[in-house]
Write an enzyme that holds these catalytic residues in place. Structure first.
Site, mmCIF file in Angstrom:
data_model
loop_
_atom_site.group_PDB
_atom_site.id
_atom_site.type_symbol
_atom_site.label_atom_id
_atom_site.label_comp_id
_atom_site.label_asym_id
_atom_site.label_seq_id
_atom_site.Cartn_x
_atom_site.Cartn_y
_atom_site.Cartn_z
ATOM 1 N N ALA A 72 0.837 -1.203 0.000
ATOM 2 C CA ALA A 72 0.000 0.000 0.000
ATOM 3 C C ALA A 72 0.874 1.256 0.000
ATOM 4 O O ALA A 72 0.560 2.249 -0.661
ATOM 5 C CB ALA A 72 -0.933 -0.004 1.197
ATOM 6 N N VAL A 75 2.141 1.869 -3.536
ATOM 7 C CA VAL A 75 1.071 2.443 -4.360
ATOM 8 C C VAL A 75 0.875 3.916 -4.003
ATOM 9 O O VAL A 75 0.738 4.770 -4.881
ATOM 10 C CB VAL A 75 -0.241 1.656 -4.202
ATOM 11 C CG1 VAL A 75 -1.399 2.358 -4.900
ATOM 12 C CG2 VAL A 75 -0.073 0.229 -4.735
ATOM 13 N N HIS A 76 0.919 4.226 -2.714
ATOM 14 C CA HIS A 76 0.783 5.621 -2.276
ATOM 15 C C HIS A 76 1.908 6.476 -2.853
ATOM 16 O O HIS A 76 1.670 7.595 -3.325
ATOM 17 C CB HIS A 76 0.807 5.702 -0.748
ATOM 18 C CG HIS A 76 0.842 7.096 -0.221
ATOM 19 N ND1 HIS A 76 -0.208 7.978 -0.354
ATOM 20 C CD2 HIS A 76 1.830 7.772 0.427
ATOM 21 C CE1 HIS A 76 0.131 9.137 0.195
ATOM 22 N NE2 HIS A 76 1.355 9.043 0.664
ATOM 23 N N SER A 77 3.120 5.944 -2.846
ATOM 24 C CA SER A 77 4.248 6.717 -3.380
ATOM 25 C C SER A 77 4.069 6.992 -4.873
ATOM 26 O O SER A 77 4.398 8.079 -5.351
ATOM 27 C CB SER A 77 5.576 6.003 -3.116
ATOM 28 O OG SER A 77 5.738 4.865 -3.939
ATOM 29 N N HIS A 80 1.449 9.674 -5.269
ATOM 30 C CA HIS A 80 2.020 10.966 -4.882
ATOM 31 C C HIS A 80 2.902 11.517 -6.000
ATOM 32 O O HIS A 80 2.820 12.699 -6.344
ATOM 33 C CB HIS A 80 2.818 10.786 -3.592
ATOM 34 C CG HIS A 80 3.214 12.063 -2.929
ATOM 35 N ND1 HIS A 80 2.318 13.056 -2.582
ATOM 36 C CD2 HIS A 80 4.432 12.510 -2.540
ATOM 37 C CE1 HIS A 80 2.970 14.054 -2.026
ATOM 38 N NE2 HIS A 80 4.250 13.748 -1.994
#
Length: 105
Positions: A72, A75-77, A80
Site C-alpha cells: 500500500a 502504491v501511495h508513493s 504521490h
C-alpha cells in the site's frame, strides 16, 4: 530487495515528490508577485527534486528476475509522484500565462 531498503526508497520517493511540489508552488507564488527570476530558480529546484524521485522510482523496475513486493505504501508513493508531476506541469503552464500577461516572456 530487502523490505527495509524498499521502504526507505519508497519514503525517499514520497519526500522527493513532495519537495518538487513545494518548490513549484513557491514558484507560482513568486510568479504572482512578478518575481520571475526567483520563480525560475524554484522551477529548477522542482525539476531536480522530480528527477531524484524518478531515479528512485526506477530502482523498483524488475531486473534479473527479481520481483518487488507491491505494498500500500508503494502504491501511495506512485500516486504521490503522479499527482506531483501533473501539478508541476499545470503550474508551469500557469506561470507561462502569467509571464505573457505581464509581458515578461
Amino acid at each position: 530487495m530487502e523490505m527495509i531498503v524498499a521502504d526507505q526508497i519508497i519514503m525517499g520517493l514520497i519526500l522527493d515528490a513532495g519537495d518538487a511540489k513545494q518548490h513549484i508552488y513557491q514558484a507560482l507564488s513568486l510568479a504572482k508577485d512578478g518575481k520571475f527570476s526567483e520563480c525560475d530558480e524554484q522551477i529548477e529546484l522542482a525539476d531536480k527534486a522530480l528527477l531524484e524521485a524518478h531515479n528512485l522510482q526506477t530502482k523498483f523496475q524488475e531486473a534479473g528476475g527479481t520481483k518487488t513486493e507491491i505494498t500500500a505504501l508503494f502504491v501511495h508513493s506512485q500516486d504521490h509522484l503522479m499527482t506531483s508531476i501533473t501539478e508541476i506541469n499545470l503550474i508551469k503552464e500557469i506561470i507561462d500565462l502569467r509571464r505573457e500577461l505581464q509581458g515578461k516572456k
